[in-house]
Design a protein around this motif. Structure first.
Motif, PDB file in Angstrom:
ATOM      1  N   PRO A   1       0.813  -1.223   0.000  1.00 43.64           N
ATOM      2  CA  PRO A   1       0.000   0.000   0.000  1.00 43.64           C
ATOM      3  C   PRO A   1       0.847   1.274   0.000  1.00 43.64           C
ATOM      4  N   ILE A   2       0.219   2.371  -0.403  1.00 41.09           N
ATOM      5  CA  ILE A   2       0.830   3.693  -0.206  1.00 41.09           C
ATOM      6  C   ILE A   2       0.302   4.179   1.137  1.00 41.09           C
ATOM      7  N   MET A   3       1.202   4.596   2.019  1.00 41.24           N
ATOM      8  CA  MET A   3       0.760   5.042   3.350  1.00 41.24           C
ATOM      9  C   MET A   3      -0.192   6.235   3.212  1.00 41.24           C
ATOM     10  N   GLY A   4      -1.176   6.299   4.105  1.00 42.76           N
ATOM     11  CA  GLY A   4      -2.122   7.420   4.084  1.00 42.76           C
ATOM     12  C   GLY A   4      -1.422   8.764   4.211  1.00 42.76           C
ATOM     13  N   VAL A   5      -0.423   8.838   5.084  1.00 36.34           N
ATOM     14  CA  VAL A   5       0.290  10.114   5.282  1.00 36.34           C
ATOM     15  C   VAL A   5       1.100  10.501   4.049  1.00 36.34           C
ATOM     16  N   VAL A   6       1.564   9.501   3.318  1.00 39.60           N
ATOM     17  CA  VAL A   6       2.318   9.788   2.091  1.00 39.60           C
ATOM     18  C   VAL A   6       1.379  10.397   1.054  1.00 39.60           C
TER      19      VAL A   6
ATOM     20  N   ASN B   1      10.399   2.276   5.446  1.00 38.25           N
ATOM     21  CA  ASN B   1       9.613   2.838   6.560  1.00 38.25           C
ATOM     22  C   ASN B   1       8.637   3.941   6.123  1.00 38.25           C
ATOM     23  N   PHE B   2       8.789   4.430   4.893  1.00 39.46           N
ATOM     24  CA  PHE B   2       7.761   5.320   4.328  1.00 39.46           C
ATOM     25  C   PHE B   2       7.060   4.670   3.125  1.00 39.46           C
ATOM     26  N   GLY B   3       7.490   3.468   2.766  1.00 37.18           N
ATOM     27  CA  GLY B   3       6.905   2.780   1.605  1.00 37.18           C
ATOM     28  C   GLY B   3       7.144   3.527   0.302  1.00 37.18           C
TER      29      GLY B   3
END
Ligand code: PLP
Length: 393
Positions: free
Chosen positions: A44-49, A244-246
């Motif tokens: 997934p793409i992180m929500g925060v990203v 860690n940030f994907g």
């Protein structure tokens, strides 16, 4: 000119990806490639990203080149993340790089520029791109014992004994946490001992920090880095934001140079920048701009820590689940090492014939030495996986 070239064999992990893709079995399991997958098997793409990207889309005014060292806000935020404090000490310099791999490459080029005949020592085994990067720069490479494949544990005595015999001034490449490929990290007490030997013998640590936050928490995972930064005169830290940030494909990372004093730091930094100038002219911006926005915004930073915690917890949960599924099936195979290791990877404890058999017979894909990516396991496939392992043992 080109007729002189022979064909370079494909990278084993990239070959594995293709083989898995072409496998038509619906129950195939991919434990090979080193990316995180959630419980539904997606990366997934992180929500925060996503949120930081929306912010950049709305506010970014220019795509002009950024400076050679990258963005100062990003560099400082990353330095604080790694060293866990508000660092004003001028023994440290952090510069932006295109992911962890470029950071390692710049670090090694810098080492080679300084001293031609030193050796860089890598763990046996290590990430399969370490030695190729070292070879491409042309430094001497040697190995230190790290993992006991018979007992699936750290070979700490062998490691320390080797460190005690490494010539002063040589470089030792260490994994800050989540050792790739074994997942087995030294304990804090063992890191203390390693640091003492390194400091006493004036060995230079090059720390590969590719998985901060995926083992036991952001601060805990930087334990070795912080400890060594206090105790040694010189060291290099190659950090990656891929896991860690994907942000795998966006190429975000940093190189931190620790040196004896402000003057040597300034000089070393200037050489690192010169290397970057000839390598890629200036570093790429997007991934680092995303990270900078997250780390410099309290609300997004807090949410990122939660999202990263979920990644860490899922990996831990899959370790427990596979160990349990194997224990339920046999008492003859000790898989407890799975729950003692950290991060994405573990050595399963099978040989290369068994790895092949699992692929051919059961559609279970993993690296040739039996490295598994825990993120490829789900509650749905863990029983089939355990059956396949038991079948080939
Ligand atoms: C141990 C280790 N170091 C460095 C890297 C490089 O990461 P990046 O994608 O940021 O170049 C990886 C990526 O898999 C890794 O496993």
């Amino acid at each position: 000119m080109f007729e002189k070239f022979s064909l370079v064999p494909p990278d084993p992990i990239l070959k594995l990806i293709v083989e898995h893709k072409n496998d038509t079995r619906s129950n195939k399991i991919d434990l090979g490639v080193g990316v995180f997958r959630d419980a539904s098997g997606k990366t997934p793409i992180m929500g925060v990203v996503k949120e930081a990207e929306r912010y950049l889309l709305d506010t970014q005014q220019s795509k002009a080149y950024i400076g050679l060292a990258g963005d100062a806000d990003f560099n400082l935020a990353m330095q604080n993340l790694i060293l866990d404090q508000s660092v004003t000490d001028d023994r440290f310099a952090t510069i932006q790089t295109a992911g962890g791999s470029t950071s390692l490459r710049v670090a090694i080029e810098l080492i080679r520029k300084s001293t031609k005949d030193l050796t860089v020592w890598v763990s046996e085994p290590t990430w399969n791109n370490h030695i190729p990067i070292l070879d491409s720069v042309g430094v001497n490479v040697d190995i230190y014992p790290y993992y006991d494949v018979i007992n699936n544990q750290l070979n700490f005595e062998g490691f320390i004994e080797c460190l005690n015999n490494i010539p002063s001034g040589d470089v030792v490449l260490l994994h800050a946490c989540c050792h790739n490929p074994t997942g087995m990290d030294p304990t804090p007490e063992q890191w203390q001992e390693i640091t003492e030997v390194i400091a006493k013998r004036k060995i230079i640590p090059l720390i590969d920090n590719a998985y901060q936050g995926l083992a036991n928490g952001l601060s805990e995972d930087a334990f070795a880095i912080k400890l060594m930064a206090e105790k040694v005169d010189e060291m290099l830290i190659a950090s990656s934001c891929s896991k860690n940030f994907g942000l795998y494909r966006d190429r975000a990372g940093t190189l931190t140079i620790v040196s004896e004093n402000a003057k040597t730091n300034l000089h070393a930094r200037s050489h690192a920048l010169k290397i970057i100038r000839t390598m890629c002219s200036v570093p790429p911006d997007h991934g680092c701009a995303v990270v900078s926005h997250i780390l410099n915004n309290n609300e997004l930073r807090d949410r990122w820590i939660i999202e990263l915690g979920e990644v860490k917890d899922r990996l831990k949960e899959m370790r427990v689940l596979l160990n349990q599924a194997l224990n339920d099936r046999t008492a003859d195979f000790d898989s407890s090492h799975l729950t003692k290791a950290n991060g994405m990877f573990s050595y399963l404890g099978v040989n290369s014939e068994q790895v092949q058999e699992m692929k051919i017979k059961h559609g279970v894909y993993m690296e040739g030495a039996g490295r598994i990516n825990l993120a490829g396991i789900t509650k749905e496939n863990v029983n089939a996986l355990a059956d396949a392992i038991i079948d080939v043992l």
